[in-house]
Design a protein around this motif. Structure first.
Motif: not given
Ligand SMILES: Cc1cc2nc3c(=O)[nH]c(=O)nc-3n(C[C@H](O)[C@H](O)[C@H](O)COP(=O)(O)OP(=O)(O)OC[C@H]3O[C@@H](n4cnc5c(N)ncnc54)[C@H](O)[C@@H]3O)c2cc1C
Length: 507
Positions: A300, A394, A472-477, A479-480, A485
Motif C-alpha cells: 500500500h 489489507i 481504502r480505495d487503494e487498499a481495494r486495488e 486486494h484485487e 479470495r
C-alpha cells in the motif's frame, strides 16, 4: 534439429521426480542436466552461504540420481549468458528446458536477459509452471482453483535409464565446497541437511509421527523444531515438489478416515492444517510472481516514507545481535543465527518487534533475515515482512507483545535460558522481564525501548495512514490484485475476541 542437445537447467527444482522439464526434454533427444553457480547472485544482500550449503547437498544427491540413469550433472560457474554462449559454441545448438522461477529481483532480471539472449540466438526456451504458480495473472479471481487443479495432477514419473540419452563430451566445473568464499565469509552456524533423500526422510517422519503434535506446538520456539514439518527449505529449493508433498499428505489423511480414535482424529486435523499452509506457500509465491515490486515497495503506497527517515543503526545492530533486552526476542534471534530456522510465530514476533517497537524499515531488516533463513523463499518472505510490518493495507495489524509471547510460548524459559546464558541464574519470576529485578544485570542489557510507549507511537502512525482520504480505495486495488479470495469468517460469530495484550488492530 532432430538431435539437438536438450539442456535441462536446474534452478529451484533439485530433484528428478515430478520434474516436467526433464521428462519432456528426455523425449526430444540427448540430455544435458545443468546447474549454474552464478557469482553475481551470491553477492545479493539476501543470499547467504547457508542457502548454498543446503543447495550443495541437493546437488550431490542430484548427481548421484542422474548417474544411476547414466547421465552427468554439468556444473558451470559464471554468468548465465556467458555459460550459455560457451555451451552454444561447444554444442553447435541446443534447446533449453526449465521450470519458471519466482525468485528475487536479481533472478527476475536475469531471466529477462536469458529470454532476450535465447531469442537473439534462435534458442527455444521452454519453461514449465512450478508449484501451482500461474504466470501472467492480473488479478486473483480463479487462482486458487487453478492452483488446486495443478497440485492434483498426477506426478511426472521419474525417468528410467533407457529413456535418458547422455549428451557426451561436455566438461563440468568442480562443485564448489560449502566454505568457498564465493558464498560469503560470514559465520553461519549449523545448517539443516539438504538433498532429496533427506527431504523424503523428513516428509516420511512428519507424516508417520512428528505431525501428531503439530498444532499443539507450532508456536513454541523450542519444541516446534521437532513437530513442524521442517520441509520449508526442501520446498524452497525443490528437493521435493509441493505437489508430491500435498499428495502424500492427502493419502495419509485418507488412510486415517476409517479410524475414530482421538489420536487419528487429532492427526487428521494436524495434517489438514499442514495442507492449508502448503496452499499458503503457493499463495504467497503467486503474489511475488504477480508483483515483483513487493520486494522493494510497500504493497500500500500510503506507507512509503513512514519509517525510512527514522532508521536507527544502533537499534538495527542491537536487534541483529540479540541484544534488545527483551529475552524472547533475543533468544529467537540468537537461535536463528545458530541454526537457520525458527517457527512462524517467532519469525512474526521478531519482525513485529523490529518494525513496530524499533520502527525499522522492513527493506533493511528483510534481506538480513533472508540470509539467516535456510528456507528463504522470496515470495513468502517479502509478503510476510510486509504483513508483519503493517504496510499491506489489507491485513489486520498485529503488534506482538514480546513479554506476553515469552510467558505464553516459553513459560519455563527453557528456550530463553538456552540461548541467553546471561539469564541462566535469573529467578523464574524475573526471567521474562529481567529489568524488574532490584539489581540490574551487568551482562544483559536493559530494554532498548519501552514496550508501551513504542506501541502507542506505532499505532498512532499506522492509524494516521489508514485515515487518509483514498486509503481504502487503494487498499481495494491491492486486494484485487494480491489478496486471498478465501471467505473471511463471520466476524461476530467466529473470530476470537481481540486480545488487548497481543495488540491486534483492525483499523
Ligand atoms: C517474517 C516471516 C518470514 C518468513 N519467511 C519465510 C521464507 O523465507 N520461506 C518460507 O518457506 N517460509 C517463510 N515464512 C513462513 C513460515 O514461518 C515458514 O514457512 C515455516 O516456519 C517453515 O517451517 P516448516 O516447514 O516446519 O513449516 P510447516 O508449519 O510445517 O508448514 C509447511 C509448509 O507450509 C508453508 N508455510 C508454512 N507457514 C506459512 C506461511 N505463514 N506462509 C506461507 N507458507 C507457509 C511452508 O512452505 C512450509 O514448509 C516466513 C514467516 C514470517 C513471519
Amino acid at each position: 534439429m532432430v538431435n539437438r542437445v536438450n539442456i535441462v537447467w536446474f534452478k529451484r527444482d533439485l530433484r528428478l521426480a515430478d520434474h516436467a522439464p526433464l521428462w519432456e526434454a528426455a523425449k526430444r533427444g540427448p540430455l544435458m542436466p545443468l546447474y549454474i553457480v552464478e557469482p553475481e547472485l551470491w553477492k545479493c544482500a539476501d543470499s547467504s552461504r547457508r542457502h548454498w550449503c543446503f543447495i550443495r547437498d541437493g546437488l550431490i544427491d542430484l548427481q548421484k540420481d542422474l548417474r544411476s540413469l547414466g547421465l552427468d550433472l554439468i556444473i558451470r560457474i559464471g554468468s548465465v549468458e556467458t555459460v550459455f554462449a560457451d555451451l552454444l559454441a561447444e554444442t553447435g545448438g541446443f534447446s533449453l528446458w526449465s521450470h519458471q522461477e519466482t525468485g528475487n529481483g536479481w533472478t527476475f532480471r536475469r531471466d529477462l536477459a536469458v529470454k532476450a539472449w535465447c531469442q537473439g540466438h534462435g534458442i527455444a526456451w521452454r519453461e514449465f509452471t512450478s508449484n501451482g504458480v500461474v504466470r501472467g495473472l492480473r488479478a486473483r479471481d480463479g487462482w486458487a482453483k487453478a492452483r488446486d487443479a495443478a497440485i492434483g495432477q498426477p506426478l511426472y514419473p521419474e525417468l528410467s535409464s533407457h529413456q535418458a540419452t547422455l549428451c557426451v563430451g561436455i566438461g563440468s566445473d568442480p562443485l564448489p565446497q560449502k566454505n568457498d568464499p564465493l558464498f560469503g565469509s560470514v559465520d553461519i552456524g549449523s545448517v539443516q541437511a539438504g538433498g532429496r533423500q533427506e527431504g523424503l526422510r523428513v516428509l516420511s517422519s512428519f507424516l508417520a509421527d512428528r505431525s501428531r503434535n503439530y498444532l499443539q506446538t507450532i508456536s513454541k520456539p523450542g519444541i516446534s523444531a521437532r513437530h513442524c514439518s521442517r520441509l520449508s527449505a526442501h520446498l524452497t529449493f525443490g528437493t521435493l515438489s509441493v505437489r508430491e508433498v500435498e499428495q502424500a499428505t492427502r493419502r495419509e489423511i485418507d488412510s486415517l478416515l476409517a479410524f475414530s480414535d482421538a489420536d487419528s482424529v487429532a492427526k487428521r486435523r494436524n495434517l489438514s492444517a499442514f495442507l492449508s499452509r502448503l496452499a499458503w506457500h503457493c499463495h504467497f509465491v503467486q503474489k511475488l510472481e504477480q508483483q515483483p515490486q513487493i520486494e522493494y515497495q510497500c504493497m500500500h503506497p500510503a506507507f512509503e516514507g513512514m519509517r525510512e527517515p527514522h532508521f536507527r543503526d544502533d537499534f538495527f545492530e542491537a536487534w541483529k545481535a540479540g541484544q534488545t533486552g527483551y529475552p524472547l526476542v533475543d533468544a529467537c534471534m540468537r537461535s536463528l543465527k545458530d541454526n537457520g530456522w525458527i517457527t512462524f510465530r517467532m519469525r512474526a514476533m521478531l519482525v513485529s518487534f523490529a518494525s513496530y517497537h524499533l520502527w525499522l524499515d522492513w527493506r533493511k531488516t528483510a534481506p538480513f533475515m533472508a540470509g539467516l533463513f535456510t528456507d528463504y523463499e522470496p515470495g513468502i518472505h517479502y509478503s510476510q515482512f510486509q504483513m508483519q510490518s503493517g504496510v499491506t493495507g489489507i491485513n489486520a495489524v498485529r503488534m506482538y507483545n514480546p513479554i506476553k509471547q515469552s510467558i505464553d510460548q516459553d513459560p519455563e524459559a527453557r528456550f530463553i535460558r538456552r540461548y541467553i546464558p546471561e539469564l541462566r541464574d535469573v529467578p523464574a519470576m524475573f526471567v521474562h522481564e529481567p529489568w524488574r529485578m532490584d539489581r540490574p544485570l551487568r551482562s544483559y542489557p536493559p530494554p532498548i525501548v519501552d514496550h508501551q510507549a513504542a506501541i502507542r507511537f506505532a499505532k498512532a502512525e499506522i492509524a494516521k495512514r489508514w485515515s487518509r482520504p483514498g486509503f481504502r480505495d487503494e487498499a481495494r486495488e491491492v486486494h484485487e490484485k494480491l489478496g486471498s479470495r478465501k471467505k473471511q469468517p463471520n466476524r461476530r460469530q467466529k473470530t476470537k475476541p481481540v486480545d488487548k495484550k497481543q495488540m491486534q488492530f483492525d483499523f
